[in-house]
Design an enzyme around this catalytic site. Structure first.
Site, short mmCIF file in Angstrom:
data_model
loop_
_atom_site.label_atom_id
_atom_site.label_comp_id
_atom_site.label_asym_id
_atom_site.label_seq_id
_atom_site.Cartn_x
_atom_site.Cartn_y
_atom_site.Cartn_z
N LEU A 60 -14.84 20.55 -21.36
CA LEU A 60 -16.05 20.69 -22.15
C LEU A 60 -16.80 19.37 -22.33
CD1 LEU A 60 -14.93 23.27 -24.86
CD2 LEU A 60 -16.10 23.66 -22.69
N ARG A 61 -16.20 18.27 -21.92
CA ARG A 61 -16.84 16.96 -21.77
C ARG A 61 -17.26 16.27 -23.06
NH1 ARG A 61 -14.70 16.64 -16.88
NH2 ARG A 61 -15.90 17.59 -15.19
N ASP A 304 -10.27 25.83 -14.57
CA ASP A 304 -10.51 24.41 -14.33
C ASP A 304 -12.02 24.14 -14.29
OD1 ASP A 304 -10.11 21.72 -13.86
OD2 ASP A 304 -9.52 21.96 -11.76
#
Length: 436
Positions: A60-61, A304
């Site tokens: 989700l960064r 992923d």
């Protein structure tokens, strides 16, 4: 919109046709011919009712890399794909290696409101593989972390890996390993074999994955702890996990949708949408991982999901980033690869994409059966249509999908998360109060 819903005529994964009443965030009743005064009716005739999907491997960064994705945009993408729970990998900035960062991620997911965002904690400080992170503090935090991974950085040091397995055993945690020997993959660009030789690209040998899995299942057996193998991709890896399970090792494994469908032949066009870690493999490997999923050697499907800004993919192959987005397409790809081919039933899909990933992550509120009293997190899916996957199907911040333009079956029509609609008749809804 009403908080009470009457879902009429849905088909369960087991093949029964039922009505469901959803009220107050839970499934109030399941049966035939149900009614509920004042309820909003959802006509689910011809639709498949699945427990809300659970993804054990998502990027989700946020915090740190919001140009690629945020918790809000990533959880919107999850809802569009029928997911109501996602486990967020720790490769953020700062790395999710402390209680403070994992609690921040948990709060961001709660504010977004599209899915439960369950943080995964880093195994080592900064994912550098040198010393253990605050595993106990993350486990006892409000986030209640039970899955630990250094994600794209393999825990290569066997002593560090052993200590991590010993530590997480105390609170029934699991180490999720990215199986990639770093020395065997220096400069690697794609799967090692005939195609890499023809293209002149540095090869990524299967043994780089298989040797780490072999080492780690022996360590897990020695310690008596749980091990999870991330994105298994080769026939040899399937054989090793099958052997370990026969020995009684407490090991689970995942496969991605793209490794169930796509092969290294796609690299011939140098389209960096197909550059991923681990790389796309041979057709023989695709068949092996499908068979491993069908016979239970591989326990779950995990996306992923790896978003990237356009400029990191619209460049020459060696400079391009590894990764693909996959939340919105996952269920459709699984249908094409293993359901329509007769290898899995829809009840198997509910097991590998909901029940079992929730169990591996020790999340009791996810992956629950569609029965009275259970949380109302569910997906209504139409397996009948076949259409091209397009940019309009993407709801995250990045567009690096390998399926753009590809014909895929199925469509998520409704997603309910704890009784709140996040997708309504195939349209992703705006959630009041959600913020970027």
């Amino acid at each position: 919109m009403s908080e009470t819903f009457l879902i009429r005529g849905a088909r369960t994964a087991g093949g029964d046709t039922v009505d469901l009443v959803v009220a107050g965030g839970v499934i109030e009743a399941v049966g035939a011919g149900l009614s509920r005064a004042g309820a909003t009716v959802i006509d689910a005739a011809g639709l498949l009712a699945l427990p809300g999907l659970v993804d054990l491997h998502v990027h989700l960064r946020e915090p740190g890399y919001e140009a690629s994705e945020t918790v809000l945009t990533g959880s919107r993408a999850a809802a569009a794909g029928g997911f109501t729970t996602v486990f967020a990998m720790p490769n953020t900035q700062p790395v999710a290696d402390t209680a403070g960062v994992v609690e921040q991620e948990l709060a961001l997911g709660e504010a977004a409101g599209y899915a439960h965002v369950q943080p995964i904690g880093a195994v080592t400080v900064g994912q550098k593989g040198e010393r253990l992170a605050e595993l106990g503090a993350m486990a006892s935090s409000r986030a209640r972390v039970r899955v630990f991974s250094d994600d794209g950085s393999c825990v290569a040091d066997p002593l560090i890996m052993r200590r991590a397995l010993e530590y997480v055993k105390a609170f029934d945690g699991v180490v999720a390993q990215h199986a990639q020997d770093p020395r065997l993959t220096e400069g690697a660009q794609m799967n090692e074999g005939r195609v890499s030789a023809e293209l002149g690209l540095a090869g990524w040998p299967a043994v780089a994955e298989e040797s780490i899995i072999a080492r780690d299942v022996l360590l897990a057996e020695h310690v008596g702890s749980r091990l999870h193998v991330c994105h298994l991709s080769t026939a040899g890896s399937v054989d090793i996990v099958r052997w370990a399970k026969k020995r009684g090792v407490d090991v689970t494994a995942e496969v991605t949708p793209h490794h169930l469908l796509l092969t290294e032949e796609l690299v011939r066009g140098y389209d960096a949408r197909y550059k991923v870690n681990p790389p796309l493999r041979r057709d023989e490997d695709v068949q092996a991982v499908r068979e491993g999923l069908a016979d239970g050697t591989i326990d779950i499907v995990a996306t992923d999901h790896a978003p990237h800004p356009a400029e990191t993919k619209s460049c020459e192959w060696p400079a391009a980033a590894h990764g693909m987005v996959g939340l919105e397409s996952a269920l459709r790809v699984v249908q094409q690869a293993v359901v329509d081919t007769g290898m899995l039933t829809w009840d198997d899909v509910a097991r590998v994409m909901s029940r079992t990933p929730a169990r591996i992550g020790r999340l009791a509120t996810a992956g629950t059966p569609l029965e009275a009293g259970a949380p109302a997190s569910l997906t209504l899916y139409d397996p009948a249509p076949v259409r091209a996957f397009t940019a309009d199907d993407l709801h995250g911040r990045s567009g690096n999908s390998p399926y753009l333009g590809r014909e895929l079956p199925g469509q998520v029509r409704w997603t309910l998360y704890r009784g709140v609609p996040t997708v309504w008749d195939a349209a992703v809804l705006d959630i009041p109060g959600a913020h970027a």
